[in-house]
Design an enzyme around this catalytic site. Structure first.
Site, PDB file in Angstrom:
ATOM      1  N   LYS A 197      -7.629  69.585  25.960  1.00  0.00           N
ATOM      2  CA  LYS A 197      -6.242  70.057  25.914  1.00  0.00           C
ATOM      3  C   LYS A 197      -5.854  70.604  27.291  1.00  0.00           C
ATOM      4  O   LYS A 197      -6.305  71.650  27.701  1.00  0.00           O
ATOM      5  CB  LYS A 197      -6.035  71.151  24.858  1.00  0.00           C
ATOM      6  N   GLU A 272     -14.753  80.334  31.782  1.00  0.00           N
ATOM      7  CA  GLU A 272     -14.573  80.608  33.212  1.00  0.00           C
ATOM      8  C   GLU A 272     -13.261  81.366  33.310  1.00  0.00           C
ATOM      9  O   GLU A 272     -12.188  80.795  33.078  1.00  0.00           O
ATOM     10  CB  GLU A 272     -14.553  79.276  33.969  1.00  0.00           C
ATOM     11  N   CYS A 306      -9.117  81.354  40.620  1.00  0.00           N
ATOM     12  CA  CYS A 306      -9.847  82.496  40.049  1.00  0.00           C
ATOM     13  C   CYS A 306     -10.703  83.158  41.112  1.00  0.00           C
ATOM     14  O   CYS A 306     -10.992  84.338  41.034  1.00  0.00           O
ATOM     15  CB  CYS A 306     -10.701  82.099  38.857  1.00  0.00           C
ATOM     16  N   GLU A 403      -6.034  91.268  37.887  1.00  0.00           N
ATOM     17  CA  GLU A 403      -5.864  89.973  38.531  1.00  0.00           C
ATOM     18  C   GLU A 403      -4.371  89.646  38.619  1.00  0.00           C
ATOM     19  O   GLU A 403      -3.665  89.639  37.616  1.00  0.00           O
ATOM     20  CB  GLU A 403      -6.568  88.889  37.707  1.00  0.00           C
TER      21      GLU A 403
HETATM   22  P1  ADP Z   1      -2.948  81.568  32.441  1.00  0.00           P
HETATM   23  O1  ADP Z   1      -2.829  83.012  32.075  1.00  0.00           O
HETATM   24  O2  ADP Z   1      -3.687  81.315  33.691  1.00  0.00           O
HETATM   25  O3  ADP Z   1      -1.708  80.767  32.230  1.00  0.00           O
HETATM   26  P2  ADP Z   1      -4.063  80.991  29.937  1.00  0.00           P
HETATM   27  O4  ADP Z   1      -5.364  81.615  29.675  1.00  0.00           O
HETATM   28  O5  ADP Z   1      -2.858  81.518  29.259  1.00  0.00           O
HETATM   29  O6  ADP Z   1      -3.949  80.949  31.489  1.00  0.00           O
HETATM   30  O7  ADP Z   1      -4.109  79.422  29.653  1.00  0.00           O
HETATM   31  C1  ADP Z   1      -5.171  78.581  30.009  1.00  0.00           C
HETATM   32  C2  ADP Z   1      -5.295  77.524  28.946  1.00  0.00           C
HETATM   33  O8  ADP Z   1      -5.552  78.169  27.705  1.00  0.00           O
HETATM   34  C3  ADP Z   1      -4.056  76.664  28.736  1.00  0.00           C
HETATM   35  O9  ADP Z   1      -4.452  75.333  28.434  1.00  0.00           O
HETATM   36  C4  ADP Z   1      -3.407  77.303  27.513  1.00  0.00           C
HETATM   37  O10 ADP Z   1      -2.620  76.396  26.762  1.00  0.00           O
HETATM   38  C5  ADP Z   1      -4.625  77.715  26.722  1.00  0.00           C
HETATM   39  N1  ADP Z   1      -4.390  78.813  25.763  1.00  0.00           N
HETATM   40  C6  ADP Z   1      -3.509  79.829  25.854  1.00  0.00           C
HETATM   41  N2  ADP Z   1      -3.579  80.615  24.765  1.00  0.00           N
HETATM   42  C7  ADP Z   1      -4.531  80.097  23.957  1.00  0.00           C
HETATM   43  C8  ADP Z   1      -5.088  80.461  22.696  1.00  0.00           C
HETATM   44  N3  ADP Z   1      -4.668  81.532  22.045  1.00  0.00           N
HETATM   45  N4  ADP Z   1      -6.074  79.694  22.192  1.00  0.00           N
HETATM   46  C9  ADP Z   1      -6.526  78.611  22.855  1.00  0.00           C
HETATM   47  N5  ADP Z   1      -6.038  78.212  24.052  1.00  0.00           N
HETATM   48  C10 ADP Z   1      -5.070  78.938  24.605  1.00  0.00           C
END
Ligand code: ADP
Length: 500
Positions: A197, A272, A306, A403
């Protein structure tokens, strides 16, 4: 369509203008709901194209296809050499499309197309070639065993490393193609089947990669790609009872929710996560390379790595000189659309991220920090911020502890190296760290004391090589990407013991 001065290739024009689909069981199709969402160019805020909005039921279909492909074994039972060849073929196909991938990364993520051409795409290709080599080298051990209650008996015991099964992979938007390859490469080499995904902000390069994977001859169901949002598609994948492992890159906060979701069937998890990487500059450092090195560590990819160097500790006698050098460089940096060949630094990824980074700058300034350069939004279209260096910062401030994921550096002078090391390690994160000094022994002593998964000496951001394991101590994650460590984490160890 033309953006900046880089002309979009005809192949990419047609990719962007035809409806995007998801990949399940070797076929491109719509989601069950047929709903879509837009993906944007962060330099302009314009919509690039519509992408399928995958939901739980689409994830279910993808997991089912991956499970079927795993159990039927068209991938894990291929010879390791044949698995390696397919990975290599995929790398070759990507190489032929370098320009399309580079432009797609620039359009969807905002990064300079020159950087994507020189770094993201070749690194992604190299990753697949590196992992292609591992496919034939996944080995167990023979183990001499003693069995005290069976005197005279003889045994032959050994271990096998078998693919872990169906893996769910959730990736972020900061290096969309590279993060996809970091995840796919070792999983495919090990014989796993996959549901990937991509991030909702940057789904496009993974979809182009999927097209090439079909061309490279991966059997149906081995690689499935479902676009969609984190809270829906991502959460469904993390919680899915038929997924054996989830591999996630993203924020620490979401990492925690992945761990909770994975607890249902106790799937294996690698994470990560975030970082707040310290950099130490000692008085004997070669400043002609340390200053641009620190600059690049902070501002590369608009600070959206990161491993970005975000906390700088400089020995007090050279502090002013180093800071003046950084400010000079920051003033020369050219911000603009990634598609402009002369752009040094692109926009942040999204409106959300823009507001978040500006909020951090404001909070730092309110708490008493001072910006020697930057500190503001740049321009009035797109999500640009000025490269920013803050001084008069203190350990308790949010800008020093949290961060930011933007081009913001917090710099402090130090007199006592012990105190600087204590500050460097005073973080919930432990992803990367760097030290700049000409004293080789001192450099290695400091490297051993820094609590981080990757320490650089007299360099920074040499992070992306396929052979170098990458991952964090403390709340920066679980496990490692790349290197042979990544292969280990996509395999299970089976011990076999025979009485002779
Ligand atoms: P950032 O804060 O860097 O945008 P996120 O951690 O929100 O990063 O997102 C990184 C990935 O995790 C994306 O593919 C996002 O769609 C996915 N993601 C965000 N929330 C969830 C969740 N609750 N469960 C699974 N995947 C998630």
């Amino acid at each position: 369509m033309s953006t900046g001065t880089t002309e979009i290739t005809p192949m990419l024009q047609s990719f962007l203008s035809s409806p995007r689909k998801i990949l399940i069981d070797g076929k491109w199709g719509n989601t069950l709901s047929e709903h879509t969402f837009p993906t944007f160019n962060p330099a302009t805020g314009d919509v690039l194209c519509q992408v399928p909005d995958g939901q739980k039921e689409d994830i279910d279909r993808a997991v089912k296809a991956a499970r079927h492909a795993f159990e039927q074994g068209p991938w894990r039972t291929l010879t390791p050499s044949e698995r390696g060849k397919r990975l290599w073929r995929l790398a070759d196909l990507m190489e032929q499309r370098t320009e399309e991938f580079a432009q797609l990364e620039s359009l969807d993520n905002g990064k300079p197309v020159t950087v994507a051409r020189g770094a993201d795409v070749p690194l992604a290709i190299d990753l697949f070639r590196y992992m292609a080599g591992w496919a034939t080298k996944i080995e167990g051990n023979t183990i001499p065993i003693s069995v005290p209650y069976a005197p005279g008996a003889q045994f032959h015991a050994y271990t096998l490393r078998e693919p872990i099964g169906v893996v769910g992979q959730i990736i972020p938007w900061n290096f969309p193609l590279l993060m996809a390859t970091w995840k796919l490469g070792p999983a495919l080499a090990a014989g796993c089947t996959i549901v990937l995904k991509p991030a909702e902000e940057t789904p496009l390069s993974a979809l182009l990669l999927g097209e090439l994977a079909c061309e490279a001859g991966f059997p149906d169901g081995v690689l499935n790609i479902v676009t969609g949002f984190g809270e829906t598609a991502g959460a469904a994948l993390a919680a899915h009872p038929d997924v054996d492992k989830i591999a996630f890159t993203g924020s620490t906060e979401v990492g925690r929710s992945i761990v909770h979701a994975a607890a249902g069937n106790l799937k294996k998890v690698t994470l990560e996560l975030g970082g707040k990487s310290p950099m130490l500059v000692l008085p004997d450092a070669d400043l002609a390379s340390a200053i641009p090195g620190v600059f690049n560590a902070t501002f590369f990819n608009t600070g959206q790595c990161c491993g970005t160097g975000t906390r700088l500790y400089v020995e007090s006698r050279i502090f002013d000189h180093v800071l003046a050098g950084l400010a000079d460089q920051a003033k020369q940096i050219k911000l603009g659309s990634g598609m402009e060949p002369t752009t040094d630094m692109g926009p942040l990824i999204s409106e959300n991220q823009h507001q978040r980074v500006l909020g951090y700058m404001e909070s730092g300034l309110k708490e008493g920090a001072q910006a020697i350069v930057g500190g503001h939004r740049y321009g009035d279209t797109g999500y640009f911020v000025e490269p920013t260096v803050l001084v008069n910062t203190a350990q308790h401030m949010k800008v020093v502890q949290e961060e930011i994921f933007g081009p913001v550096l917090c710099a402090e002078p130090f007199i006592d190296l012990e105190e600087a090391l204590e500050k460097a390690n005073n973080s919930m994160y432990g992803l990367t760290a760097a030290v700049w000094t000409k004293d080789v022994s001192q450099a290695h002593r400091i490297a051993s004391r820094l609590r981080a998964g990757l320490v650089w000496i007299n360099c920074h951001n040499i992070v992306l090589d396929a052979a170098l394991p990458f991952g964090g101590y403390k709340q920066s994650g679980w496990g490692r990407e790349m290197g042979h460590e990544a292969i280990d984490l996509y395999t299970e160890v089976k011990a076999v013991c025979a009485q002779l």
